[in-house]
Design an enzyme around this catalytic site. Sequence first.
Site: not given
Ligand code: ADP
Length: 497
Positions: A189, A265, A299, A396
């Site tokens: 995804k 990560e 990161c 961060e």
């Molecule tokens: P950012 O805040 O920089 O967008 P995230 O950690 O929220 O970083 O997002 C990184 C990835 O994790 C994206 O692909 C996002 O769609 C996915 N993501 C966000 N929330 C969830 C969740 N609850 N479960 C699984 N994947 C998630």
Amino acid sequence: MANVSIQLKTPITGEYKQPTGLFINNEFVEGAKKQTFEVINPTTEEVICSVHEATEEDVDTAVAAARKAFEGEWRRVTPQQRGALLLKLADLVEKNLDLLAAVESLDNGKSISMARGDVGGVAGCIRYYGGWADKIEGKTIDISPDMFHYTRREPIGVCGQIIPWNFPLLMLAWKISPALATGNTIVMKTAEQTPLSALVFASLVKEAGFPPGVLNIISGFGKTAGAALSAHMDVDKIAFTGSTLIGRTIMKAAASSNLKKVTLELGGKSPNIVFNDADIEEAISWVNFGIYYNHGQCCCAGSRIYVQEGIYDKFVAAFKDRALKNKVGDPFHPETFQGPQVSQLQYDRIMGYIQSGKEQGATVVTGGDRHGDKGYFIQPTIFADVSQEMKIMQEEIFGPVAAIAKFKDEADAIRLGNDTAYGLAASVHTKDLNTAIRVSNGLKAGTVWVNCHNMLNHALPFGGFKSSGIGRELGELALDNYTEHKSVAINMAGKLF
Ligand code: ADP
């Protein structure tokens, strides 16, 4: 016929065909609910196009495709053939380097020169793991003359992979390459902010000749598609790169579903430590690159800069001059170093941190404001005299914001460097080899750079201590993330012992 592509344009490539569907079983398809979402150009704040959105049902379909491939056709592909497929894919990435880089710049906002570097890294990473595919070996273990013992390394199965938006293609390559080399199948995804380049890449997966279902790539949101993937009962492993907050959510989902294997990560707040004896010009170049590369959206960004007392004032003045030389603007201009932040949300978050730095009394050396009047551009910003408890030193920011503070001696540098929940990376600038080694040993970080920063390579493991993650990506170690070790014990005596 479903509408799963659109003609788009970039200044580098002119018109090109942009797939917009979900890539499942080597075909681009609409989502079950026929929902789409808009992709925004961060340079202009305008809509580029809409792509199909994966919901829970589509995650089920993609996982079923990956399962079928894993139990069927992919199992019969030999390790050598897997390696050859990866090498072919790497060649196709290189052949399409201009297109992939242009789509990356369009969607993410990173400068075209950096996007080209990323795509070169994608080809390199895929090729590196292509080389590993037929070198995954077990052992024979001599325990008894009546028994034959050996170990096998087997693929884990169906792997869910969730990536962020800061390096859309490179993060994809880091994840898929070791997983495919070791014989797994994948549902990937991508990040909702940047789905486009991965869909162009998906068409190369088919062209390279991977069987249907081996690598499925879906666009969608975290709370729906991401959550469904990490909690799925038929996914054997989940690999995630993103925020520490969501890393915890993923781990909980894995624990409360089928205890799928997890690698994470996550975030960082990496210290960049400059000693009095460093080559100051060189150190400033690396510090500048360490924090402003990819607009601070790394990161491992060197966002906490600790400078020894003897050179502090000189360093701050010279760093300001260097930061002002960074060209901010149109990602497609060949000289641009810094483009826009990826989204309105990220822009707002970063501006919130800048505001908090000002309110908590840090000195704004340069920047601190929006750049221009359109797009999510932020001036390269330096705060000096930042104390350890300020938010901009602790959290961060993921933007072009540097926080500088003074340190006295080696012990002080190590103490300050480790005063964080994170432990992804760090760097040390000094001409003294002994200082470099002692400080590197003392820092609790997965990677320590000496007299450089952000020098990653697909052959070198990368990952975090403390809250920066679990497991290591890249290098030989990443193969462990995607293999189960099986011990086989054969009774040759033909009787009960
Ligand atoms: P950012 O805040 O920089 O967008 P995230 O950690 O929220 O970083 O997002 C990184 C990835 O994790 C994206 O692909 C996002 O769609 C996915 N993501 C966000 N929330 C969830 C969740 N609850 N479960 C699984 N994947 C998630």
